[in-house]
Design an enzyme around this catalytic site. Structure first.
Site, short mmCIF file in Angstrom:
data_model
loop_
_atom_site.label_atom_id
_atom_site.label_comp_id
_atom_site.label_asym_id
_atom_site.label_seq_id
_atom_site.Cartn_x
_atom_site.Cartn_y
_atom_site.Cartn_z
N LYS A 108 -1.89 0.85 6.87
CA LYS A 108 -3.34 0.73 6.98
C LYS A 108 -3.70 0.60 8.45
CE LYS A 108 -4.21 -1.37 2.47
NZ LYS A 108 -2.88 -1.05 1.92
N ASP A 145 -3.04 4.85 4.51
CA ASP A 145 -3.72 4.35 3.31
C ASP A 145 -5.24 4.35 3.48
OD1 ASP A 145 -1.75 3.80 1.44
OD2 ASP A 145 -1.30 1.84 2.28
N GLN A 174 -9.77 8.28 -1.92
CA GLN A 174 -10.20 7.55 -3.11
C GLN A 174 -11.33 8.31 -3.80
OE1 GLN A 174 -9.52 2.97 -2.07
NE2 GLN A 174 -10.85 3.94 -0.57
N ARG A 195 -2.87 12.02 -0.61
CA ARG A 195 -2.55 11.15 -1.75
C ARG A 195 -3.85 10.89 -2.49
NH1 ARG A 195 -0.59 5.64 0.10
NH2 ARG A 195 1.52 6.50 0.03
N LYS A 198 -7.67 6.68 -7.32
CA LYS A 198 -9.03 6.44 -7.80
C LYS A 198 -9.82 5.49 -6.91
CE LYS A 198 -8.13 7.45 -12.66
NZ LYS A 198 -8.22 6.98 -14.06
N ALA A 200 -9.60 1.21 -4.89
CA ALA A 200 -9.20 -0.15 -5.19
C ALA A 200 -10.08 -1.23 -4.58
CB ALA A 200 -7.76 -0.37 -4.71
N ARG A 300 -4.60 -4.81 -7.47
CA ARG A 300 -3.84 -4.22 -8.57
C ARG A 300 -4.32 -4.76 -9.91
NH1 ARG A 300 -2.72 -2.28 -4.49
NH2 ARG A 300 -4.48 -1.09 -5.25
#
Length: 318
Positions: A108, A145, A174, A195, A198, A200, A300
């Site tokens: 990140k 990320d 995302q 990547r 959806k 987070a 998560r």
């Protein structure tokens, strides 16, 4: 979408809740189901076992929103050592060398200094370049990320700059963001590895879809764009519907295992991970480690009710 999601994400930013959860005696043991450990020494056997099982790995040294330069420098130093450790672990596993590296780091930019005031984006971009240069030496991939929407523009700019020298550099996108489809089309034209996930973070309705059906529809639109092009899609999802759609699109676009991959989180749907590998599909496991696990764990749990149930059942079993 999970009705508990807003409350769980709010808890992710609560220092009071963090203290309450992290001080529960059984928490550390339960967290190990989702986090490989706090040190590289604890991470190493986890990564080796996954590689031996035929899976690839993407390792994240946990940390974000760093506002201290020394802490950002420490994160860079840890990633440099991690790149060496991952390359060595991969060499220990017998097999035919692959064009696609089996080991990768995820990072990140806010952990590398992006949040250090006005100069933060430039500091993070410089640190990203340093890590990519080391990754080339060690035959390790790097994926940047995604974070909350306020960082998106700076992140995409840093990735674009770095890709001028490191065209293999990937970025996470995302699909709950309303701009996702336009962004994926721009990035796909550029050939950037993506990547696809959806999302987070807790985002306002002005910038992100709030209904699960809308997020899923956006994911499928973005996935169709990626699968129809010549780049390397990375399908980061545990959703059976998204996995099935990816397999269908791969067939329709004459893709074969090896020019796309699935990605799943460490500790989530392990039997499904093994099934996909047994069927010949490339699958990469995202493995987090480090002491800053609280925010990661909360996100998560917020993503899927099954994750929350998994955590609560684990607590009740101890």
């Amino acid at each position: 979408m999970n009705p508990l999601r807003p409350a769980i994400l709010a808890a992710a930013g609560s220092s009071r809740m963090k203290d309450a959860i992290t001080k529960v005696p059984v928490t550390a043991a339960v967290v190990r189901r989702f986090v490989a450990g706090e040190t590289r020494a604890e991470l190493a056997p986890v990564a080796r076992e996954l590689l031996k099982s035929g899976r690839s790995v993407s390792v994240d040294f946990l940390g974000e929103y760093t506002t201290d330069r020394a802490q950002a420098d420490a994160a860079v130093a840890e990633y440099l050592s991690l790149l060496d450790a991952l390359a060595e672990a991969d060499q220990e596993i017998p097999g035919v060398p692959s064009v696609v590296p089996r080991v990768e780091v995820s990072l990140k930019l806010s952990a590398l200094g992006q949040s250090l005031g006005q100069d933060g984006p430039a500091i993070a971009a410089e640190n990203l370049h340093k890590l990519c240069a080391k990754a080339v030496e060690r035959h390790v991939w790097v994926t940047v990320d995604a974070e909350d929407h306020t960082t998106t523009a700076d992140t995409l700019e840093a990735v674009a700059q770095a890709r001028a020298e490191f065209p293999w550099l990937a970025v996470a996108l995302q699909t709950y963001l309303r701009t996702a489809e336009d962004t994926v089309r721009d990035l796909a034209t550029d050939g950037t590895r993506i990547r696809l996930c959806k999302g987070a973070y807790q985002e306002p309705a002005t910038v992100a879809y709030q209904r699960r059906a809308d997020v899923d529809a956006s994911y499928l639109r973005c996935l169709a764009v990626l699968m129809s092009g010549g780049w390397y899609p990375m399908i980061a999802s545990h959703d059976p519907a998204m996995i099935a759609a990816a397999l269908t699109l791969a067939t329709e676009n004459n893709r074969v295992p090896g020019d796309y991959e699935f990605q799943m989180l460490y500790g989530i749907r392990d039997p499904e991970q093994r099934r996909l590998v047994d069927e010949g599909h490339a699958l990469r496991v995202y493995i987090p480690y480090g002491t800053q696990w609280y925010g990661y764990l909360m996100r998560r749990l917020a993503e899927r009710p099954a994750n929350l149930g998994f955590f609560l059942r684990a607590l009740s079993e101890r």
